[in-house]
Design a protein around this motif. Structure first.
Motif, PDB file in Angstrom:
ATOM      1  N   VAL A 155      54.720  -0.370  58.253  1.00 22.51           N
ATOM      2  CA  VAL A 155      55.081  -1.111  57.054  1.00 22.51           C
ATOM      3  C   VAL A 155      56.574  -0.932  56.800  1.00 22.51           C
ATOM      4  CG1 VAL A 155      54.659  -1.443  54.594  1.00 22.51           C
ATOM      5  CG2 VAL A 155      52.773  -0.749  56.103  1.00 22.51           C
ATOM      6  N   HIS A 156      57.303  -2.045  56.857  1.00 19.40           N
ATOM      7  CA  HIS A 156      58.738  -2.069  56.573  1.00 19.40           C
ATOM      8  C   HIS A 156      58.877  -2.491  55.116  1.00 19.40           C
ATOM      9  CE1 HIS A 156      59.810  -2.230  60.976  1.00 19.40           C
ATOM     10  NE2 HIS A 156      58.533  -2.592  60.996  1.00 19.40           N
ATOM     11  N   THR A 157      59.487  -1.646  54.294  1.00 16.55           N
ATOM     12  CA  THR A 157      59.610  -1.958  52.873  1.00 16.55           C
ATOM     13  C   THR A 157      61.046  -2.364  52.549  1.00 16.55           C
ATOM     14  OG1 THR A 157      60.032   0.355  52.285  1.00 16.55           O
ATOM     15  CG2 THR A 157      57.733  -0.407  52.240  1.00 16.55           C
ATOM     16  N   TYR A 158      61.173  -3.332  51.644  1.00 18.82           N
ATOM     17  CA  TYR A 158      62.477  -3.871  51.264  1.00 18.82           C
ATOM     18  C   TYR A 158      62.552  -4.011  49.752  1.00 18.82           C
ATOM     19  CZ  TYR A 158      62.639  -5.181  56.176  1.00 18.82           C
ATOM     20  OH  TYR A 158      62.619  -5.148  57.546  1.00 18.82           O
ATOM     21  N   GLU A 159      63.775  -3.825  49.233  1.00 17.20           N
ATOM     22  CA  GLU A 159      64.027  -4.020  47.808  1.00 17.20           C
ATOM     23  C   GLU A 159      65.176  -5.004  47.659  1.00 17.20           C
ATOM     24  OE1 GLU A 159      64.800  -1.275  43.850  1.00 17.20           O
ATOM     25  OE2 GLU A 159      64.045  -0.362  45.690  1.00 17.20           O
ATOM     26  N   LEU A 160      65.072  -5.845  46.658  1.00 17.93           N
ATOM     27  CA  LEU A 160      66.074  -6.885  46.439  1.00 17.93           C
ATOM     28  C   LEU A 160      67.356  -6.292  45.863  1.00 17.93           C
ATOM     29  CD1 LEU A 160      66.614  -9.980  46.460  1.00 17.93           C
ATOM     30  CD2 LEU A 160      65.805 -10.001  44.092  1.00 17.93           C
TER      31      LEU A 160
END
Length: 195
Positions: A155-160
């Motif tokens: 799971v690759h997590t990203y935040e704006l």
């Protein structure tokens, strides 16, 4: 006597492409049809991995989601006039739900969009959709891929980043997905082996 081959008549796209209104008014579209840049995108049959990951993440999110949010799967998100993708999973604000007959959410309602990469959607899930979700202001995005010898989820997590309107990678999780944003989340990714 041989039977005539069955012919399918596909709608001819308008010169400027389809719109969200078309997506909801064209008859007999296959389930889970998405609208990307004015084009209709039909979903291919999914692998067992895709189904298991969706179940695992949905169950994990439901265990920890605060009351002000709802976890949903495969619902259309209107990003603009010519873009209405259907994330595999999403977390929306509770007040975004108006009725049980609702068929879509607006981008402003979505806190997290999750895409599980499939062979037929690699480019859309890795490139197109994250750019569109970020431009629409969706604060969190996860990209899930099959990885390792045991074909477990990564799971690759990203935040704006609100200044650049682009996602920043906040981590890659292989065995345990443990986060504090958008809320406290703790999911054992190895549990896929027992589903």
């Amino acid at each position: 006597m041989t039977a005539e081959p069955q012919r399918t008549t596909w709608p001819v796209p308008p010169p400027d492409g389809y719109t969200v209104d078309d997506l909801y008014n064209l008859p007999d579209l296959p389930p889970h049809t998405e609208l990307i840049d004015g084009s209709l995108v039909f979903v291919s049959p999914q692998r067992v991995f895709h189904m298991l990951v969706m179940y695992l993440l949905e169950a994990g999110l439901r265990q920890t989601v605060p009351d002000e949010f709802r976890v949903r799967r495969e619902m259309t998100v209107v990003l603009g006039r010519r873009n209405a993708p259907e994330p595999d999973l999403l977390v929306v604000r509770a007040e975004a739900e108006q009725s049980r007959r609702q068929t879509r959410y607006e981008a402003a309602d979505v806190v997290l969009a999750v895409e599980v990469v499939s062979p037929d959607s690699e480019e859309r899930d890795r490139e197109t959709k994250p750019l569109k979700y970020a431009a629409a202001g969706i604060p969190h995005f996860w990209l899930v891929e099959m990885a390792g010898e045991k074909d477990r989820p990564a799971v690759h997590t990203y935040e704006l980043d609100p200044v650049t309107k682009s996602y920043t990678n906040t981590g890659i999780y292989h065995e345990r997905l443990k986060l504090t944003v958008p809320f406290t989340i703790d999911i054992d990714l190895t549990a896929i082996d027992h589903l």
